[in-house]
Design a protein around this motif. Structure first.
Motif, PDB file in Angstrom:
ATOM      1  N   THR A   1       0.860  -1.181   0.000  1.00 55.46           N
ATOM      2  CA  THR A   1       0.000   0.000   0.000  1.00 55.46           C
ATOM      3  C   THR A   1       0.895   1.228   0.000  1.00 55.46           C
ATOM      4  OG1 THR A   1      -1.746  -1.146   1.189  1.00 55.46           O
ATOM      5  CG2 THR A   1      -1.818   1.251   1.227  1.00 55.46           C
ATOM      6  N   ILE A   2       0.659   2.104  -0.943  1.00 54.23           N
ATOM      7  CA  ILE A   2       1.442   3.330  -1.090  1.00 54.23           C
ATOM      8  C   ILE A   2       0.538   4.493  -0.739  1.00 54.23           C
ATOM      9  CG2 ILE A   2       2.697   4.773  -2.741  1.00 54.23           C
ATOM     10  CD1 ILE A   2       3.166   2.012  -4.259  1.00 54.23           C
ATOM     11  N   HIS A   3       0.932   5.236   0.266  1.00 60.88           N
ATOM     12  CA  HIS A   3       0.132   6.376   0.728  1.00 60.88           C
ATOM     13  C   HIS A   3       0.606   7.635   0.005  1.00 60.88           C
ATOM     14  CE1 HIS A   3      -1.924   4.177   3.907  1.00 60.88           C
ATOM     15  NE2 HIS A   3      -0.789   3.499   4.010  1.00 60.88           N
ATOM     16  N   LYS A   4       0.200   7.732  -1.237  1.00 59.37           N
ATOM     17  CA  LYS A   4       0.577   8.849  -2.102  1.00 59.37           C
ATOM     18  C   LYS A   4      -0.448   8.922  -3.224  1.00 59.37           C
ATOM     19  CE  LYS A   4       4.508  10.394  -4.868  1.00 59.37           C
ATOM     20  NZ  LYS A   4       5.044  11.547  -4.180  1.00 59.37           N
ATOM     21  N   ASN A   5      -0.719  10.106  -3.708  1.00 61.87           N
ATOM     22  CA  ASN A   5      -1.640  10.274  -4.829  1.00 61.87           C
ATOM     23  C   ASN A   5      -0.926   9.850  -6.109  1.00 61.87           C
ATOM     24  OD1 ASN A   5      -3.433  11.034  -6.785  1.00 61.87           O
ATOM     25  ND2 ASN A   5      -3.667  13.126  -6.086  1.00 61.87           N
ATOM     26  N   MET A   6      -1.319   8.695  -6.652  1.00 60.47           N
ATOM     27  CA  MET A   6      -0.689   8.167  -7.861  1.00 60.47           C
ATOM     28  C   MET A   6      -1.599   8.300  -9.087  1.00 60.47           C
ATOM     29  SD  MET A   6       2.245   7.213  -6.781  1.00 60.47           S
ATOM     30  CE  MET A   6       2.839   6.343  -8.207  1.00 60.47           C
ATOM     31  N   LEU A   7      -2.695   9.037  -8.944  1.00 64.90           N
ATOM     32  CA  LEU A   7      -3.652   9.157 -10.050  1.00 64.90           C
ATOM     33  C   LEU A   7      -3.050   9.832 -11.271  1.00 64.90           C
ATOM     34  CD1 LEU A   7      -6.917  10.062  -8.109  1.00 64.90           C
ATOM     35  CD2 LEU A   7      -6.329   7.890  -9.195  1.00 64.90           C
ATOM     36  N   GLY A   8      -2.024  10.663 -11.097  1.00 60.87           N
ATOM     37  CA  GLY A   8      -1.378  11.322 -12.231  1.00 60.87           C
ATOM     38  C   GLY A   8      -0.684  10.350 -13.174  1.00 60.87           C
ATOM     39  N   TRP A   9      -0.343   9.163 -12.688  1.00 64.67           N
ATOM     40  CA  TRP A   9       0.341   8.149 -13.484  1.00 64.67           C
ATOM     41  C   TRP A   9      -0.562   6.963 -13.799  1.00 64.67           C
ATOM     42  CZ3 TRP A   9       2.562  10.510  -9.222  1.00 64.67           C
ATOM     43  CH2 TRP A   9       3.592  11.386  -9.509  1.00 64.67           C
ATOM     44  N   TYR A  10      -1.839   7.066 -13.445  1.00 64.15           N
ATOM     45  CA  TYR A  10      -2.771   5.954 -13.619  1.00 64.15           C
ATOM     46  C   TYR A  10      -3.492   6.068 -14.948  1.00 64.15           C
ATOM     47  CZ  TYR A  10      -6.794   2.908 -12.723  1.00 64.15           C
ATOM     48  OH  TYR A  10      -7.751   1.937 -12.795  1.00 64.15           O
ATOM     49  N   ASN A  11      -3.463   5.007 -15.739  1.00 66.84           N
ATOM     50  CA  ASN A  11      -4.183   4.926 -17.003  1.00 66.84           C
ATOM     51  C   ASN A  11      -5.456   4.126 -16.738  1.00 66.84           C
ATOM     52  OD1 ASN A  11      -5.232   4.195 -19.488  1.00 66.84           O
ATOM     53  ND2 ASN A  11      -3.225   4.014 -20.449  1.00 66.84           N
ATOM     54  N   GLU A  12      -6.567   4.834 -16.671  1.00 69.65           N
ATOM     55  CA  GLU A  12      -7.843   4.215 -16.312  1.00 69.65           C
ATOM     56  C   GLU A  12      -8.331   3.213 -17.362  1.00 69.65           C
ATOM     57  OE1 GLU A  12     -11.984   5.888 -14.455  1.00 69.65           O
ATOM     58  OE2 GLU A  12     -10.459   7.323 -15.046  1.00 69.65           O
ATOM     59  N   LEU A  13      -8.088   3.485 -18.630  1.00 70.47           N
ATOM     60  CA  LEU A  13      -8.559   2.597 -19.686  1.00 70.47           C
ATOM     61  C   LEU A  13      -7.862   1.241 -19.652  1.00 70.47           C
ATOM     62  CD1 LEU A  13      -8.827   5.110 -22.654  1.00 70.47           C
ATOM     63  CD2 LEU A  13     -10.680   4.173 -21.269  1.00 70.47           C
ATOM     64  N   GLU A  14      -6.574   1.249 -19.344  1.00 69.37           N
ATOM     65  CA  GLU A  14      -5.814   0.002 -19.325  1.00 69.37           C
ATOM     66  C   GLU A  14      -5.586  -0.513 -17.910  1.00 69.37           C
ATOM     67  OE1 GLU A  14      -2.391   0.144 -21.851  1.00 69.37           O
ATOM     68  OE2 GLU A  14      -3.444   1.333 -23.344  1.00 69.37           O
ATOM     69  N   ASP A  15      -6.049   0.210 -16.912  1.00 70.54           N
ATOM     70  CA  ASP A  15      -5.915  -0.154 -15.502  1.00 70.54           C
ATOM     71  C   ASP A  15      -4.462  -0.474 -15.149  1.00 70.54           C
ATOM     72  OD1 ASP A  15      -6.902  -0.534 -12.919  1.00 70.54           O
ATOM     73  OD2 ASP A  15      -7.085  -2.688 -13.206  1.00 70.54           O
ATOM     74  N   GLU A  16      -3.576   0.467 -15.492  1.00 62.22           N
ATOM     75  CA  GLU A  16      -2.164   0.296 -15.176  1.00 62.22           C
ATOM     76  C   GLU A  16      -1.505   1.636 -14.904  1.00 62.22           C
ATOM     77  OE1 GLU A  16      -0.186   0.095 -19.593  1.00 62.22           O
ATOM     78  OE2 GLU A  16      -0.793  -1.782 -18.685  1.00 62.22           O
ATOM     79  N   LEU A  17      -0.314   1.576 -14.334  1.00 62.38           N
ATOM     80  CA  LEU A  17       0.458   2.779 -14.034  1.00 62.38           C
ATOM     81  C   LEU A  17       1.463   3.031 -15.147  1.00 62.38           C
ATOM     82  CD1 LEU A  17       1.221   2.052 -10.299  1.00 62.38           C
ATOM     83  CD2 LEU A  17      -0.331   3.790 -11.179  1.00 62.38           C
ATOM     84  N   ASP A  18       1.731   4.303 -15.414  1.00 60.85           N
ATOM     85  CA  ASP A  18       2.744   4.678 -16.401  1.00 60.85           C
ATOM     86  C   ASP A  18       4.087   4.781 -15.689  1.00 60.85           C
ATOM     87  OD1 ASP A  18       4.171   5.562 -18.548  1.00 60.85           O
ATOM     88  OD2 ASP A  18       3.257   7.552 -18.599  1.00 60.85           O
ATOM     89  N   VAL A  19       4.701   3.629 -15.426  1.00 63.86           N
ATOM     90  CA  VAL A  19       5.974   3.610 -14.696  1.00 63.86           C
ATOM     91  C   VAL A  19       7.131   4.096 -15.560  1.00 63.86           C
ATOM     92  CG1 VAL A  19       5.252   1.800 -13.096  1.00 63.86           C
ATOM     93  CG2 VAL A  19       6.375   1.178 -15.232  1.00 63.86           C
ATOM     94  N   GLN A  20       6.919   4.250 -16.864  1.00 62.52           N
ATOM     95  CA  GLN A  20       7.960   4.721 -17.775  1.00 62.52           C
ATOM     96  C   GLN A  20       8.050   6.247 -17.813  1.00 62.52           C
ATOM     97  OE1 GLN A  20      10.043   2.563 -19.124  1.00 62.52           O
ATOM     98  NE2 GLN A  20       8.876   0.872 -18.251  1.00 62.52           N
ATOM     99  N   ALA A  21       7.103   6.936 -17.156  1.00 66.41           N
ATOM    100  CA  ALA A  21       7.104   8.397 -17.175  1.00 66.41           C
ATOM    101  C   ALA A  21       8.367   8.933 -16.489  1.00 66.41           C
ATOM    102  CB  ALA A  21       5.862   8.934 -16.466  1.00 66.41           C
ATOM    103  N   ALA A  22       8.898  10.005 -17.029  1.00 63.28           N
ATOM    104  CA  ALA A  22      10.136  10.579 -16.487  1.00 63.28           C
ATOM    105  C   ALA A  22       9.973  11.066 -15.055  1.00 63.28           C
ATOM    106  CB  ALA A  22      10.595  11.726 -17.387  1.00 63.28           C
TER     107      ALA A  22
END
Length: 73
Positions: free
Chosen positions: A9-30
């Protein structure tokens, strides 16, 4: 022996990196947080269990292990 699911569990707002359509995080973002990326790498293959503007829970995907027995020809 039961296979316990690993989760983090990560207590941080990660919505900026969340892709709702594919239900995944953009971990490749700079600008993806390096500390979070480190936790994700330790977890291995994961799926997002819960995400909101305050926290995110990731669960490791179960590994497919073949049942012991005779190999198929």
């Amino acid at each position: 022996m039961k296979n316990k699911a690993k989760f983090v569990t990560i207590h941080k707002n990660m919505l900026g990196w969340y892709n709702e359509l594919e239900d995944e995080l953009d971990v490749q973002a700079a600008n993806f947080p390096p500390a979070v990326l480190s936790l994700i790498r330790q977890l291995g293959d994961y799926e997002i269990d819960y995400i909101d503007n305050k926290k995110m829970t990731l669960v490791s995907k179960p590994k497919m292990v073949p049942k012991p027995g005779k190999p198929k020809k």
